[in-house]
Enzyme design. Structure first.
Site, short mmCIF file in Angstrom:
data_model
loop_
_atom_site.label_atom_id
_atom_site.label_comp_id
_atom_site.label_asym_id
_atom_site.label_seq_id
_atom_site.Cartn_x
_atom_site.Cartn_y
_atom_site.Cartn_z
N TYR A 82 -1.85 -0.68 10.91
CA TYR A 82 -1.96 -1.33 9.59
C TYR A 82 -0.75 -0.98 8.72
CZ TYR A 82 -3.28 -1.80 4.66
OH TYR A 82 -3.27 -2.08 3.32
N LYS A 97 2.31 -3.33 7.20
CA LYS A 97 2.59 -3.49 5.77
C LYS A 97 4.02 -3.03 5.46
CE LYS A 97 0.24 -4.69 2.86
NZ LYS A 97 -0.07 -6.04 2.32
N THR A 108 0.83 -1.21 0.00
CA THR A 108 0.00 0.00 0.00
C THR A 108 0.86 1.26 0.00
OG1 THR A 108 -1.44 1.29 1.45
CG2 THR A 108 -0.08 -0.32 2.52
N ASP A 109 0.29 2.37 -0.48
CA ASP A 109 1.00 3.65 -0.41
C ASP A 109 1.03 4.19 1.02
OD1 ASP A 109 -1.68 4.34 -0.14
OD2 ASP A 109 -1.64 5.96 -1.62
N GLU A 110 0.25 3.58 1.93
CA GLU A 110 0.19 4.11 3.30
C GLU A 110 1.51 3.93 4.04
OE1 GLU A 110 -3.49 3.25 5.37
OE2 GLU A 110 -4.56 3.03 3.47
#
Ligand code: NAD
Ligand code: TYD
Length: 351
Positions: free
Chosen positions: A159, A163, A134-136
């Site tokens: 989260y 990741k 993810t870009d998060e």
């Protein structure tokens, strides 16, 4: 023809990837999924009778089960999507995120490494471990700027931290053991078969039922939205043509504030159900998410330049398709929200 082992293939993005492989390519798929609350085999009903599709119910943290699946199916490559994926759940209960996203990725890397090392040379050279992220992991942006593949990691939620950890493990298994990996970091997805805890399906379903539309804070946070089928096409392209050891950012160049997204959904519903207009009157501003990242935005020029990927949907076309899909598929929605689906899974595949 290749055999691709997809983890998390019963989830939102995984099921789109599996459907594309079966419908649009000659390849075979082995779907490995634990069927948590967000895994739903009904999302695969259109392809599950195909002879190129297999399902294995397993936890990616279970090294014996995963190694046995490798031995049984002898896949040519792995696409790893299985994860706990919801930020709000990671805030209220982070443990499962650490287990599945970090230990599960570690377990899958070790099972892949053992398997890959024993492959004959031709197959070993072709093998890929594609990690879907993810870009998060890059943290939060202000009003300006974009995430590139060189943006330093700065995850803010349990989260995104889990990741980010998994991305680092994948990188290390390549650097240390030479495992042929590719990683993709994608922005927020939306589309059919999305579990209705995430912003877009939640707002569509609440609005259809005349329930409040809970917008966190002032609704000014910005996300970069990508239609799920466009993401799945990007993933297939990276698996096939991505350079080993590289990461690719994937995003639709489609930034919207949360309030804009909710208003777009309401405008489509006003058009379809004028008697219930204005749906926007259901908007309710609620307490903000703790540590809520302000803005995500992807610079997708690397995947565009190197692999020629471009999204096919605009936000306007994609959101309309999504709203219409939820209206046309009340059975899928009822099953995932009522718990009857969970009972069916337990009867068929055990607890
Ligand atoms: P999802 O929650 O819809 O699906 C996750 C799937 O993984 C489910 O089918 C679930 O049963 C399975 N799973 C969970 N734990 C497992 C375990 N221990 N063993 C085996 N299977 C397990 O998630 P999604 O939105 O489809 O996301 C898929 C991947 O893409 C995730 O890795 C996520 O981090 C990443 N991603 C998602 C988005 C997004 O907007 N949804 C954006 C970028 C990246
Ligand atoms: P979400 O779909 O949970 O994705 P992520 O947190 O991974 O970006 O949320 C998207 C945005 O919508 C995020 O800024 C939080 C916000 N949001 C709401 O305002 N209300 C809601 O009920 C939900 C679920 C999310």
């Amino acid at each position: 023809m290749k055999k691709i082992l997809v983890t998390g293939g019963a989830g939102f993005i995984g099921s789109a990837v599996v459907r594309q492989f079966i419908n649009d390519t000659p390849h075979g798929v082995v779907n490995v999924d634990k069927l948590t609350y967000s895994g739903n085999l009904e999302s695969l009903e259109t392809v599950s009778d195909n002879s190129r599709y297999r399902f294995e119910k397993a936890d990616i943290c279970d090294i014996e089960a995963i190694s046995a699946i490798f031995d049984r199916h002898e896949p040519d490559c792995i696409m790893h999507l299985a994860a706990e994926s919801h930020v709000d759940r990671s805030i209220s209960g982070p443990l499962e995120f650490m287990q599945t996203n970090i230990l599960g990725t570690y377990t899958l890397l070790e099972a892949s490494r053992n398997y890959w090392q024993k492959l004959p040379e031709g197959k070993r050279n072709q093998f890929r471990f594609h990690h879907i992220s993810t870009d998060e992991v890059y943290g939060s942006l202000g009003d300006q700027g974009y995430f590139t593949e060189d943006t330093p990691y700065s995850p803010n939620s349990p989260y995104s931290a889990s990741k980010a950890s998994s991305d680092h493990l994948v990188r290390a298994w390549h650097h240390t053991y030479g495992l042929p990996v590719v990683t993709t970091n994608c922005s927020n997805n939306y589309g059919p078969y999305h579990f209705p805890e995430k912003l877009i399906p939640l707002m569509i379903l609440n609005a259809l039922q005349g329930k409040p539309l809970p917008v966190y804070g002032k609704g000014e946070n910005v996300r970069d939205w990508l239609f799920v089928e466009d993401h799945a096409r990007a993933l297939r392209l990276v698996l096939e043509k991505g350079r080993i050891g590289e990461t690719y950012n994937v995003g639709g160049r489609c930034e919207r504030s949360n309030l804009d997204v909710v208003n777009s959904i309401c405008a489509i519903l006003d058009e379809l159900f004028p008697g219930k207009a204005p749906h926007a009157s259901l908007i309710a501003f609620v307490k903000d998410r703790p540590g809520h990242d302000f803005r995500y935005a992807i610079d997708a020029s690397k995947i565009e330049r190197e692999l020629g990927w471009l999204p096919q949907e605009t936000f306007e076309s994609g959101i309309r398709k999504t709203v219409e899909w939820y209206i046309d598929n009340p059975e899928w929605v009822n099953h995932v929200t009522s718990g009857s689906y969970r009972h069916w899974v337990e009867e068929h595949y055990g607890k």
